[in-house]
Write an enzyme that holds these catalytic residues in place. Structure first.
Site, PDB file in Angstrom:
ATOM      1  N   LYS A 152      -1.269   9.496   1.444  1.00  0.00           N
ATOM      2  CA  LYS A 152       0.045   9.699   1.804  1.00  0.00           C
ATOM      3  C   LYS A 152       0.572   8.249   0.937  1.00  0.00           C
ATOM      4  CE  LYS A 152       4.278   8.607   3.320  1.00  0.00           C
ATOM      5  NZ  LYS A 152       5.021   7.631   2.668  1.00  0.00           N
ATOM      6  N   GLU A 226      -4.961  -3.340   6.272  1.00  0.00           N
ATOM      7  CA  GLU A 226      -4.943  -4.264   5.719  1.00  0.00           C
ATOM      8  C   GLU A 226      -3.627  -4.727   5.601  1.00  0.00           C
ATOM      9  OE1 GLU A 226      -3.637  -6.526   2.767  1.00  0.00           O
ATOM     10  OE2 GLU A 226      -4.537  -5.190   1.540  1.00  0.00           O
TER      11      GLU A 226
END
Length: 455
Positions: A152, A226
Site C-alpha cells: 500500500k 520506522e
C-alpha cells in the site's frame, strides 16, 4: 480516485481508480497462494532472483529516475542514486540471505537448532519520499526469507508502485507474490485484520504509525515501524568545522529535507557556533533551487503543497518565538511547491524547530555551553532515530555516542541507511529493524527444534 501531481508544476500527471473489494480479495488470495509454495523453495533458489531484479533496476535506471522526479520532485541526480541503491540492496541479499537464514545450532543445548521460517504475506505501508528505496529495502529481504508482500504505497506515487510491481514480476518471482493495492486509508484496518496477512511494516509519520500499530495489535500481527525523527547533528568544539559544515548541508537538504534521517537540529558548542554557522551558510548559498529534471539542480520542490505550508508555518512560529532567520524563509512566486533553503539560529527548546520534526529544507542551529549540554539537548526529544557527532577525538565520539538515545549514531559522518547494518529507531521513532541480518529476520519465525536421543 488516486492522482499523481508533478510537484515542480502542480500538473496532474495521472489518475487511477482504487481497487474494489473484489480486486483486493483476489490480490490477497493470489499472494497467499504464491507464498504458500514460495516458502518451501530453498533459500539459495529464492535469492537467485534478486540479481535479476537488480539488473532490471539498472537497465531502467534513467526512466525510473525520471518517474521518481516527476511524482515527488526529487532532483534527478538523487533519484538516479536511489535506483542504484535499490539494486545494491538486491545484490547484498542475493549474496548473504542464504547464510543469514541457515539453521543455527544452540551451543549450550545438544540437539537444539534454531530455524528461521517465513511468516507469510506482509503488508507494507510505504511513504512517498523514497518511492523505490523504501519499498525495496523491505522487499528484497522479505522475499528472500520466503515471504510474500502486499504494497500500500503513498497515494502521490502510484506510478512508482506500478513500476515496482512490474519489475518484480519480470525478474521471475511467482505471479502475485508481490502485489500493489490502490486503496483508501479507511480500507487498511480490514486488510491488516485479514487472515492472509501475517505482519505489517510501515514507514511514515508517528501519528499514522500509532494508528496502524493499534490495528495490527488488535489483530495480533507482527509489526515493524520506522517513524519520524528529529535527528541531532552534534558539533563539538574540537570538530573539523570545514568538513562538518560541508556534510551538514547534504545531511539537512538532501531530498529537500524530506527524510526521517535528515539531520534536523544542529547542536553546536557555543565556542565554535559562529564559525560553524558561517561555514554552514556558505554551503547553503551554493545550493541551486530549481527544476528537479535539471542535473544542475540540488534542491527541488517539496512533494506537496501542504508540506510546503507546514514547513513555512514551522519556520515562522520559530521566528515568532525568538529564533533568528539567517537565510531563506520566504515562499517564492511561481508554479510548483518550492521552498528555499532556510536556516534559523539561536533555536531553543520550546520552539517549533526544536520540538517538532522538521520535514522540509529548514535547519535549526542550537547552541550548547559544552559537550554535556549538547548531549542533553540531543536527547531532549520524543524521537530516537539517528544522530551524528563531530569530533576529532574518535574515542571520545564513540563514548558519547552511547549516551545518545537513538537507533543509530554516526561519528564524523551523516546518518544513512545501509543494507549491511540494521536500521530503525526507539521512542516515537518506532520499533523493529530493517536491513542487515536483524532486518532479514524480523518477519521470520525463529523456531526452536530440539531433538532428544531416541534411546
Amino acid at each position: 480516485m488516486i492522482a499523481t501531481i508533478n510537484p515542480a508544476t502542480g500538473e496532474t500527471l495521472a489518475r487511477f481508480d482504487v481497487h474494489s473489494p473484489t480486486e483486493i480479495d483476489a490480490r490477497l488470495e493470489r499472494a497467499a497462494r504464491a507464498q504458500a509454495a514460495w516458502r518451501w523453495q530453498p533459500a539459495d533458489e529464492r535469492a537467485v532472483l534478486l540479481p535479476r531484479l537488480a539488473a532490471l533496476l539498472r537497465a531502467e535506471k534513467d526512466a525510473l529516475a525520471v518517474l521518481i522526479t516527476s511524482e515527488m520532485g526529487k532532483p534527478i541526480a538523487e533519484a538516479t542514486a536511489e535506483v542504484e541503491k535499490c539494486a545494491l540492496n538486491c545484490d547484498f541479499y542475493a549474496e548473504h540471505a542464504p547464510a543469514m537464514l541457515a539453521d543455527a545450532p544452540v551451543a549450550a543445548v545438544p540437539g537444539a537448532t534454531l530455524a528461521f521460517e517465513p511468516l507469510g504475506v506482509i503488508l507494507a505501508i510505504m511513504p512517498w519520499n523514497y518511492p523505490l528505496w523504501q519499498v525495496v529495502r523491505f522487499l528484497a529481504p522479505a522475499l528472500a526469507a520466503g515471504n510474500g508482500a502486499i504494497l500500500k504505497h503513498a497515494a502521490n506515487v502510484p506510478q512508482s508502485a506500478l513500476a515496482l510491481e512490474r519489475l518484480v514480476t519480470e525478474a521471475g518471482f511467482p505471479d502475485g507474490l508481490f502485489a500493489n493495492l490502490f486503496v483508501e486509508p479507511a480500507e487498511i484496518a480490514g486488510i491488516i485484520a485479514d487472515q492472509r496477512i501475517a505482519g505489517v511494516t510501515l514507514t511514515g509519520s508517528t501519528e499514522v504509525g500509532a494508528i496502524v500499530a493499534g490495528q495490527a495489535g488488535t489483530a495480533l500481527k507482527k509489526q515493524v515501524l520506522e517513524l519520524g525523527g528529529s535527528d541531532p547533528f552534534v558539533v563539538l568544539a574540537d570538530a573539523d568545522l570545514d568538513r562538518a559544515a560541508q556534510v551538514a548541508v547534504t545531511a539537512r537538504f538532501t531530498n529537500a529535507g524530506q527524510s526521517c534521517v535528515n539531520a534536523k537540529r544542529f547542536i553546536v558548542e557555543a565556542s565554535v557556533a559562529d564559525a560553524f554557522t558561517e561555514r554552514f551558510l556558505a554551503g547553503i548559498a551554493e545550493l541551486r533551487l530549481g527544476d528537479p529534471r535539471d542535473p544542475a539542480t540540488t534542491l527541488g520542490p517539496l512533494a506537496r503543497g501542504n508540506l510546503r505550508a507546514a514547513i513555512d508555518d514551522q519556520v515562522q512560529r520559530s521566528i515568532a518565538s525568538g529564533a533568528e532567520l539567517r537565510t531563506g524563509g520566504i515562499i517564492p512566486d511561481g508554479a510548483g511547491f518550492y521552498y528555499p533553503a532556510t536556516l534559523v539560529d539561536h533555536v531553543t527548546p520550546g520552539m517549533a524547530a526544536f520540538d517538532e520534526e522538521t520535514f522540509g529544507p529548514a535547519a535549526a542551529i542550537v547552541r550548547a555551553a559544552d559537550a554535556d549540554e549538547a548531549i542533553a539537548l540531543a536527547n531532549r526529544t520524543s524521537f530516537g532515530l539517528g544522530a551524528s557527532i563531530w569530533t576529532v577525538d574518535t574515542d571520545r565520539g564513540r563514548t558519547l555516542a552511547r549516551r545518545i538515545d537513538a537507533g543509530a549514531v554516526f561519528v564524523n559522518a551523516m546518518v544513512a541507511s545501509d543494507p549491511r547494518v540494521p536500521f530503525g529507531g526507539i521512542k516515537r521513532s518506532g520499533y523493529g529493524r530493517e536491513l542487515g541480518e536483524a532486518g532479514m529476520k524480523e518477519f521470520t519465525n525463529m523456531k526452536t527444534i530440539r531433538v532428544a536421543d531416541a534411546a
